[in-house]
Motif scaffolding. Sequence first.
Motif, PDB file in Angstrom:
ATOM      1  N   CYS A   1      13.284 -25.694 -10.646  1.00  0.00           N
ATOM      2  CA  CYS A   1      12.790 -26.222  -8.937  1.00  0.00           C
ATOM      3  C   CYS A   1      11.269 -25.201  -8.626  1.00  0.00           C
ATOM      4  O   CYS A   1      10.484 -26.150  -7.876  1.00  0.00           O
ATOM      5  CB  CYS A   1      13.179 -24.650  -8.389  1.00  0.00           C
ATOM      6  SG  CYS A   1      13.162 -23.068  -7.680  1.00  0.00           S
ATOM      7  N   GLY A   2      10.745 -24.488  -9.460  1.00  0.00           N
ATOM      8  CA  GLY A   2       8.729 -24.106  -9.777  1.00  0.00           C
ATOM      9  C   GLY A   2       8.673 -23.449  -8.140  1.00  0.00           C
ATOM     10  O   GLY A   2       7.689 -22.894  -8.131  1.00  0.00           O
ATOM     11  N   ARG A   3      10.150 -22.409  -8.093  1.00  0.00           N
ATOM     12  CA  ARG A   3       9.694 -22.025  -6.144  1.00  0.00           C
ATOM     13  C   ARG A   3      10.531 -20.826  -6.801  1.00  0.00           C
ATOM     14  O   ARG A   3       9.693 -19.624  -5.927  1.00  0.00           O
ATOM     15  CB  ARG A   3      10.338 -22.593  -5.347  1.00  0.00           C
ATOM     16  CG  ARG A   3      10.154 -24.140  -5.289  1.00  0.00           C
ATOM     17  CD  ARG A   3      10.415 -24.504  -4.443  1.00  0.00           C
ATOM     18  NE  ARG A   3      10.263 -26.416  -4.006  1.00  0.00           N
ATOM     19  CZ  ARG A   3      11.352 -27.196  -2.760  1.00  0.00           C
ATOM     20  NH1 ARG A   3      11.533 -26.538  -2.754  1.00  0.00           N
ATOM     21  NH2 ARG A   3      10.387 -28.437  -3.107  1.00  0.00           N
ATOM     22  N   CYS A   4      11.024 -20.827  -7.345  1.00  0.00           N
ATOM     23  CA  CYS A   4      11.518 -19.411  -7.849  1.00  0.00           C
ATOM     24  C   CYS A   4      11.562 -18.087  -8.791  1.00  0.00           C
ATOM     25  O   CYS A   4      10.390 -18.741  -8.668  1.00  0.00           O
ATOM     26  CB  CYS A   4      13.548 -19.398  -8.107  1.00  0.00           C
ATOM     27  SG  CYS A   4      13.539 -19.894 -10.619  1.00  0.00           S
TER      28      CYS A   4
ATOM     29  N   CYS B   1      10.980 -19.212 -12.417  1.00  0.00           N
ATOM     30  CA  CYS B   1       9.830 -20.508 -12.362  1.00  0.00           C
ATOM     31  C   CYS B   1       8.395 -19.920 -12.457  1.00  0.00           C
ATOM     32  O   CYS B   1       7.664 -19.811 -12.957  1.00  0.00           O
ATOM     33  CB  CYS B   1      10.229 -21.636 -11.473  1.00  0.00           C
ATOM     34  SG  CYS B   1      11.920 -22.579 -12.152  1.00  0.00           S
TER      35      CYS B   1
ATOM     36  N   CYS C   1      15.595 -21.164 -14.843  1.00  0.00           N
ATOM     37  CA  CYS C   1      15.032 -21.597 -13.229  1.00  0.00           C
ATOM     38  C   CYS C   1      16.963 -20.652 -12.222  1.00  0.00           C
ATOM     39  O   CYS C   1      18.389 -21.091 -12.842  1.00  0.00           O
ATOM     40  CB  CYS C   1      15.016 -22.604 -12.861  1.00  0.00           C
ATOM     41  SG  CYS C   1      14.926 -23.433 -11.332  1.00  0.00           S
ATOM     42  N   LEU C   2      16.176 -20.622 -11.276  1.00  0.00           N
ATOM     43  CA  LEU C   2      17.414 -19.493 -10.841  1.00  0.00           C
ATOM     44  C   LEU C   2      18.696 -20.127  -9.544  1.00  0.00           C
ATOM     45  O   LEU C   2      19.135 -20.387  -8.679  1.00  0.00           O
ATOM     46  CB  LEU C   2      17.071 -18.487  -9.471  1.00  0.00           C
ATOM     47  CG  LEU C   2      16.334 -16.790 -10.977  1.00  0.00           C
ATOM     48  CD1 LEU C   2      16.046 -16.249 -10.297  1.00  0.00           C
ATOM     49  CD2 LEU C   2      16.772 -16.727 -12.006  1.00  0.00           C
ATOM     50  N   THR C   3      17.649 -21.505  -8.915  1.00  0.00           N
ATOM     51  CA  THR C   3      18.656 -22.429  -7.545  1.00  0.00           C
ATOM     52  C   THR C   3      18.870 -23.860  -8.712  1.00  0.00           C
ATOM     53  O   THR C   3      19.379 -24.562  -7.181  1.00  0.00           O
ATOM     54  CB  THR C   3      17.329 -22.903  -7.295  1.00  0.00           C
ATOM     55  OG1 THR C   3      16.163 -23.656  -7.485  1.00  0.00           O
ATOM     56  CG2 THR C   3      15.653 -21.431  -6.485  1.00  0.00           C
TER      57      THR C   3
HETATM   58 ZN    ZN Z   1      13.314 -22.196 -10.193  1.00  0.00          ZN
END
Ligand code: ZN
Length: 394
Positions: free
Chosen positions: A98-101, A104, A112-114
């Motif tokens: 996701c690039g956000r968690c 990432c 990735c966690l999401t």
């Molecule tokens: Zn992520």
Amino acid sequence: MGDNRGVVYLGRDKVEVQSIDDPKMETPDGRLITHAAILKVVSTNICGSDQHMVRGRTTAQQGLVLGHEITGEVIEVGADVEMVAKGDLVSVPFNVACGRCQCCREQNTGVCLTVNPARPGGAYGYVDMGGWIGGQARYVMIPYADFNLLRFPDKAQAMSKIRDLTMLSDILPTGFHGAVTAKVGVGSTVYVAGAGPVGLAAAASARILGAAVVMIGDFNADRLAHAAKVGFTPVDLSKHDRLGEMVEAVVGRPEVDSFIDCVGFEARGHAGGEQPAVVLNQAMALTRAAGSIGIPGLYVTEDPGAVEEGARTGNLSLRFGQGWAKSQSFHTGQTPTLRYNRQLMQAILHDRLPIAEVVNATVIPLEQAAEGYKSFDDGAAKKFVLDPHGLLAA
Ligand code: ZN
Ligand code: ZN
């Protein structure tokens, strides 16, 4: 679009190329997204980890569209995509991220966690990896396109090296991660378990990182012969089970600085039967005190085909005290592809890493995927690359 075809898993030892739906910009649970891109798939590889599913060694469900090694041309982008555009030629990391968690943001995109409600880490076309549709197909959807996609700087140059660049989606960064986490550096002595494509990619990675000698162990004579042809030292495990002796014959002592396990849980011992922990135990025995072990080979939490009761839930018979007593370091898990793929792309574009030759990249049409799966499962010393639009054959 309108003519999408993909490789579908139909149960043990059965895959078939079928007509499938065109990709849509939505999550596996049907939520519409605007950060995605649709790709026309230029190349997509068959992977050893696909074989675990096809051999019935996972809980993969029939109907799964396979394929996580994807290179393609962007043909459509969502409203929130800013960094890639229609016409770009891109490599897709097999990890959906996701690039956000938190993970990432730490460059641990393999967990990735999401993107997967069931556990950390997502992938395309893979059991337990979030339900993202696979890319052994003519078209595929990639979420979080700005974050995930690696754009090749020059399309014509990239197409001239596409057999190499197609390895950036998984096996090259996977092998490289194995070598990095086994702490390979200038002058290292290295043993790679497994002469399949990931083993060869790990060996090529060790070489570019400066290893003095790279041994590769396997039972398969064709794969060993190929490994020798591309410059590595083959170790023929079919001879006997005294691995230390074979290594001593090469480096003068029965141990190495770095050990890379590119076999995983479907390992077998010299006696012939499957022994899921045999490579891990060899790793601890063969790695020197304070040495490091990289484990890109896949281990699972559920194995319906396990030979040992414990292994059905991923419990292996490890002689862990041996590793502890020698202060060894272990590193497990999927590679975070994005941490490495840009540098490896440059190494390919500037002729430093002839990975297609090393893994014996072999291009076949998408419609012949089932034959490719069969041949790879039979131990062919090849890495099969599917060519869904005939762009590589051209
Ligand atoms: Zn992520
Ligand atoms: Zn793969």
